[in-house]
Scaffold this motif. Sequence first.
Motif, PDB file in Angstrom:
ATOM      1  N   LEU A  73     -30.969 -23.957  22.343  1.00  0.00           N
ATOM      2  CA  LEU A  73     -30.638 -24.116  23.762  1.00  0.00           C
ATOM      3  C   LEU A  73     -29.138 -23.955  24.041  1.00  0.00           C
ATOM      4  CD1 LEU A  73     -32.915 -27.164  24.669  1.00  0.00           C
ATOM      5  CD2 LEU A  73     -33.419 -24.722  24.850  1.00  0.00           C
ATOM      6  N   TYR A 100     -25.475 -15.859  27.467  1.00  0.00           N
ATOM      7  CA  TYR A 100     -26.758 -16.220  28.068  1.00  0.00           C
ATOM      8  C   TYR A 100     -27.292 -17.498  27.422  1.00  0.00           C
ATOM      9  CZ  TYR A 100     -28.857 -14.166  23.870  1.00  0.00           C
ATOM     10  OH  TYR A 100     -29.202 -13.880  22.573  1.00  0.00           O
ATOM     11  N   GLN A 101     -28.290 -18.089  28.092  1.00  0.00           N
ATOM     12  CA  GLN A 101     -28.877 -19.353  27.636  1.00  0.00           C
ATOM     13  C   GLN A 101     -30.356 -19.391  28.001  1.00  0.00           C
ATOM     14  OE1 GLN A 101     -27.343 -22.880  29.554  1.00  0.00           O
ATOM     15  NE2 GLN A 101     -27.617 -24.120  27.715  1.00  0.00           N
ATOM     16  N   GLN A 103     -33.560 -20.927  29.461  1.00  0.00           N
ATOM     17  CA  GLN A 103     -33.918 -21.903  30.476  1.00  0.00           C
ATOM     18  C   GLN A 103     -35.375 -22.326  30.373  1.00  0.00           C
ATOM     19  OE1 GLN A 103     -31.733 -23.249  32.877  1.00  0.00           O
ATOM     20  NE2 GLN A 103     -30.209 -22.272  31.556  1.00  0.00           N
ATOM     21  N   SER A 104     -36.264 -21.385  30.110  1.00  0.00           N
ATOM     22  CA  SER A 104     -37.691 -21.678  29.931  1.00  0.00           C
ATOM     23  C   SER A 104     -38.062 -21.305  28.499  1.00  0.00           C
ATOM     24  CB  SER A 104     -38.536 -20.893  30.936  1.00  0.00           C
ATOM     25  OG  SER A 104     -39.912 -21.099  30.690  1.00  0.00           O
ATOM     26  N   SER A 108     -39.308 -17.556  27.295  1.00  0.00           N
ATOM     27  CA  SER A 108     -38.366 -16.796  26.474  1.00  0.00           C
ATOM     28  C   SER A 108     -39.007 -16.318  25.169  1.00  0.00           C
ATOM     29  CB  SER A 108     -37.142 -17.656  26.151  1.00  0.00           C
ATOM     30  OG  SER A 108     -37.500 -18.746  25.317  1.00  0.00           O
ATOM     31  N   ASN A 159     -33.947 -13.567  34.489  1.00  0.00           N
ATOM     32  CA  ASN A 159     -34.433 -14.861  34.980  1.00  0.00           C
ATOM     33  C   ASN A 159     -35.953 -14.939  34.925  1.00  0.00           C
ATOM     34  OD1 ASN A 159     -33.884 -17.471  36.336  1.00  0.00           O
ATOM     35  ND2 ASN A 159     -35.034 -16.529  38.006  1.00  0.00           N
ATOM     36  N   ALA A 164     -31.044 -17.409  31.444  1.00  0.00           N
ATOM     37  CA  ALA A 164     -30.002 -17.493  32.470  1.00  0.00           C
ATOM     38  C   ALA A 164     -28.759 -16.794  31.933  1.00  0.00           C
ATOM     39  CB  ALA A 164     -29.689 -18.942  32.808  1.00  0.00           C
TER      40      ALA A 164
END
Length: 321
Positions: A73, A100-101, A103-104, A108, A159, A164
């Motif tokens: 994460l 980037y990171q 989020q879901s 992902s 997204n 993200a």
Amino acid sequence: MEALVTLAGGMMSFIIGLIVVLLIIFLATGSIYVVKQQTNYIIERFGKFHKVALPGLRIKIPIVDRIAKKVPLRIMQLDSVVETKTKDNVFVTIPVSVQYQVQSVADSYYRLANPERQIQSYVYDRVRTSLAKLDLDDAFSSKDQIAQDVETTLSAAMNAYGFAIINTLVTDINPDPTVRASMNSINAAQREREAAISLAEAEKIKIVKQAEADAEYKRLQGEGIAAQRKAIVDGLVEQYESLRDAGIGAEAQEMLLLTQYFDTLQEVAKASNTQTLMLPSNPGGVNDAMTELRNSLFTAVKAGEQRPAPAPEPRATRPQQ
């Protein structure tokens, strides 16, 4: 009674033994596991998504459950180098860094097989589209705009897949070495031209000011020479008139002319640039020079005599009684 106690003791031993065996099985098969901070585990049961395991001590059923993916994460960075062509047909390479990171976690993992390649594809497409509209000079000044275009495109696209986009950086624009050398030469030539123009303007101002100073000097010098000559002529005329009023004859006039003649020769001899002075060697030549000087003086005297006489001052009249 003793039989019951014996039976209870046997059951307890069996339960403890079963627990120990199960514990050994769990440890041996990795059913007990620890999820680290800033990490999520995707757990599947019989090959189907079951849950997302959060950080801490967790248990899964052996054979039934399995860890499908360990998803970080933290913010990750993907570096790409895009080779493309500008509007003026100059090939350049552009390093692009995308932060980037996730989020879901589930999206992902299940919706994208290779998110890094997907991000690179969007980066290549957006950068090439942006550079095709810009000249090389404009590209250098539009790095931030290019990065913003890439970030906007990536954010909208990624997204939907559970990612993200935190930031996008265009760190540099590198044209071909020969093009870079040509650009440096052009910039150097422009700076030399500006320097030459500035020096020429300064030299022009200097020359103009010097010319103005010389003109003013010559004007003042001419006025001084004119005033000096006028004073000399006035003095000679005044001396001649004084001698004439005193009744002194032509001998005194000739002596005055001769004195002025020798004074003139003395001044000429004092000049630093005088090398040779031609003088008459016979008495007739000297007489001719004296005649010329006398004629000049007479002309000056005659010009003075032709000046209008000053108006007489009005006399004061006594009033009649």
